[in-house]
Design an enzyme around this catalytic site. Structure first.
Site, short mmCIF file in Angstrom:
data_model
loop_
_atom_site.label_atom_id
_atom_site.label_comp_id
_atom_site.label_asym_id
_atom_site.label_seq_id
_atom_site.Cartn_x
_atom_site.Cartn_y
_atom_site.Cartn_z
CB SER A 55 -1.02 0.00 1.20
OG SER A 55 -1.67 1.13 1.51
N GLY B 8 5.25 2.49 0.06
CA GLY B 8 5.78 1.18 -0.28
C GLY B 8 5.43 0.54 -1.64
CE1 TYR C 129 3.87 6.54 12.49
CE2 TYR C 129 3.80 8.98 12.48
CZ TYR C 129 3.84 7.87 11.97
OH TYR C 129 4.45 7.86 10.51
N1 NAP Z 1 1.37 8.86 4.86
C1 NAP Z 1 2.02 9.81 5.49
O1 NAP Z 1 1.59 11.14 5.74
C2 NAP Z 1 3.35 9.41 6.35
C3 NAP Z 1 4.22 10.51 6.86
C4 NAP Z 1 5.28 10.11 7.53
C5 NAP Z 1 5.69 8.66 7.58
N2 NAP Z 1 4.93 7.73 7.00
C6 NAP Z 1 5.44 6.44 6.98
O2 NAP Z 1 5.28 5.94 5.87
C7 NAP Z 1 5.34 4.40 5.94
C8 NAP Z 1 4.38 3.97 4.90
O3 NAP Z 1 2.80 4.34 5.27
P1 NAP Z 1 2.01 4.87 4.05
O4 NAP Z 1 1.73 6.17 4.35
O5 NAP Z 1 2.38 4.04 2.91
O6 NAP Z 1 0.75 4.03 4.82
P2 NAP Z 1 -0.24 2.90 4.40
O7 NAP Z 1 -0.76 3.01 2.78
O8 NAP Z 1 -1.10 2.42 5.29
O9 NAP Z 1 0.80 1.65 4.05
C9 NAP Z 1 1.48 1.02 5.06
C10 NAP Z 1 1.85 -0.24 4.90
O10 NAP Z 1 2.57 -0.97 5.98
C11 NAP Z 1 1.95 -2.06 6.23
N3 NAP Z 1 1.79 -2.39 7.59
C12 NAP Z 1 0.87 -1.79 8.63
N4 NAP Z 1 0.57 -2.38 9.60
C13 NAP Z 1 1.41 -3.57 9.43
C14 NAP Z 1 1.79 -4.49 10.29
N5 NAP Z 1 0.94 -4.97 11.48
N6 NAP Z 1 2.39 -5.73 9.79
C15 NAP Z 1 3.05 -5.52 8.79
N7 NAP Z 1 2.77 -4.61 7.69
C16 NAP Z 1 2.11 -3.52 8.14
C17 NAP Z 1 1.00 -2.19 5.30
O11 NAP Z 1 0.31 -3.50 5.05
P3 NAP Z 1 -1.19 -3.82 4.86
O12 NAP Z 1 -1.77 -2.95 3.71
O13 NAP Z 1 -0.95 -5.15 4.32
O14 NAP Z 1 -1.99 -3.53 6.01
C18 NAP Z 1 0.95 -1.24 4.10
O15 NAP Z 1 1.77 -1.96 3.24
C19 NAP Z 1 4.85 3.97 7.37
O16 NAP Z 1 5.96 3.87 8.06
C20 NAP Z 1 4.42 5.46 8.08
O17 NAP Z 1 4.77 5.60 9.43
C21 NAP Z 1 3.67 8.13 6.37
#
Ligand code: NAP
Length: 285
Positions: A17, A20, A166
């Site tokens: 998702s 990633g 977080y």
């Molecule tokens: N979005 C933002 O504004 C933002 C800002 C700063 C940092 N980040 C960081 O960016 C990274 C990616 O997040 P994203 O924004 O792309 O959100 P996302 O769309 O929710 O993607 C999160 C990914 O992490 C996986 N994941 C979540 N919980 C998990 C678990 N318990 N075990 C294994 N995998 C898990 C999800 O797998 P499933 O889909 O299979 O659940 C998904 O592939 C995270 O580390 C987040 O903290 C995001």
């Protein structure tokens, strides 16, 4: 590019998702062999299709819930059995987990998912990273590190709220990067961390305020831009560095304190290897 003349093997956690998946598709389009890790079987299947369409090859995919360390162990062992080398580990899986109860392993869910799970996987793949040296570990951090109050001697201690947890987990991401650079740098492994900006993804959908913000947030592809740069550009091979928008980015002192980074490493080893800690890969050159 790392490993000039060869197709790189790049493992992307949280590859099902958001940031990633956007990174995985771009890497596959560029000719790399992408290995996906995800938690939800349906999203992981759809991600395999997206990456296959982007790169023309079906990527290997492994399912593991990082809230269950045994699932990380199984996926790490299966992955290491098939892939002899890992050029880049993209340590990206993460979420804003509810702080209500501890995991089956007895830790704060957010800190376990965002830090301890990836910490364990990096150890399970250490030999594969060394086999590919020069190799890289790119960790998705966050500006949320600024409000983290991580107890580095007990990182899995229950946090008071999901946002506190977080912040603590993202502080752990940076401290992990700093100590991994010190310990694993001599193996030819370059660990870096980055803040992707505020990104429209599934992240933070439980928070009404964060969901509202998605109206103005940037796309997952934009969020993956610095990740892709850190995964391959020679100019980005800066061990222990923290970046945003392809530039060095500032962090609070307690997120980059080398002494805290060492304590966190030791307590994280004890958390994931428990009584077997002495038999775990200590990671000392
Ligand atoms: N979005 C933002 O504004 C933002 C800002 C700063 C940092 N980040 C960081 O960016 C990274 C990616 O997040 P994203 O924004 O792309 O959100 P996302 O769309 O929710 O993607 C999160 C990914 O992490 C996986 N994941 C979540 N919980 C998990 C678990 N318990 N075990 C294994 N995998 C898990 C999800 O797998 P499933 O889909 O299979 O659940 C998904 O592939 C995270 O580390 C987040 O903290 C995001």
């Amino acid at each position: 590019m790392v490993g000039v003349g060869e197709r790189r093997t790049i493992v992307v956690t949280g590859g099902s998702s958001g940031i990633g998946l956007a990174a995985a598709a771009a890497l596959a389009r560029g000719g790399d062999e992408v290995v996906l890790l995800g938690r939800d079987p349906g999203r992981l299947r759809r991600a395999v299709e997206v990456v296959r369409e982007a790169g023309g090859r079906t990527p290997a995919a492994y399912r593991a819930d990082f809230a269950v360390l045994d699932e990380v162990r199984s996926a790490g062992a299966a992955l290491a059995a098939v892939h002899e080398r890992v050029d880049v580990l993209v340590n990206n899986a993460g979420q804003l987990a509810p702080a209500r109860r501890l995991t089956v392993d007895g830790f704060d869910p957010c800190v376990q998912i965002n830090h301890l799970g990836g910490f364990l996987l990096a150890h399970l793949l250490l030999d594969r990273l060394r086999a590919a040296a020069p190799a890289r570990i790119v960790t998705t951090g966050s500006a949320a590190e600024a409000w983290g109050t991580l107890d580095v001697r007990r990182p899995g201690r229950r946090q008071v709220s999901r946002w506190a947890a977080y912040g603590a987990s993202k502080q752990a991401n940076l401290l992990f990067t700093i100590e991994a650079a010190r310990r694993w740098g001599p193996y030819g492994i370059v660990p870096t961390c980055f803040f992707p900006g505020l990104i429209r993804s599934r992240f933070g959908r439980q928070s009404p305020l964060f969901s509202l913000g998605k109206l103005v947030f940037r796309s997952p592809e934009q969020g993956a831009d610095t990740l892709l740069w850190l995964a391959g550009d020679p100019a980005a091979a800066m061990p222990g560095g923290y970046f945003a928008w392809r530039r060095p980015f500032g962090a609070t002192g307690r997120s980059v304190d080398p002494a805290r980074a060492r304590h966190l490493w030791d307590s994280s080893l004890a958390a994931v290897y428990g009584a077997e800690g002495e038999r775990s890969p200590r990671g000392e050159p």
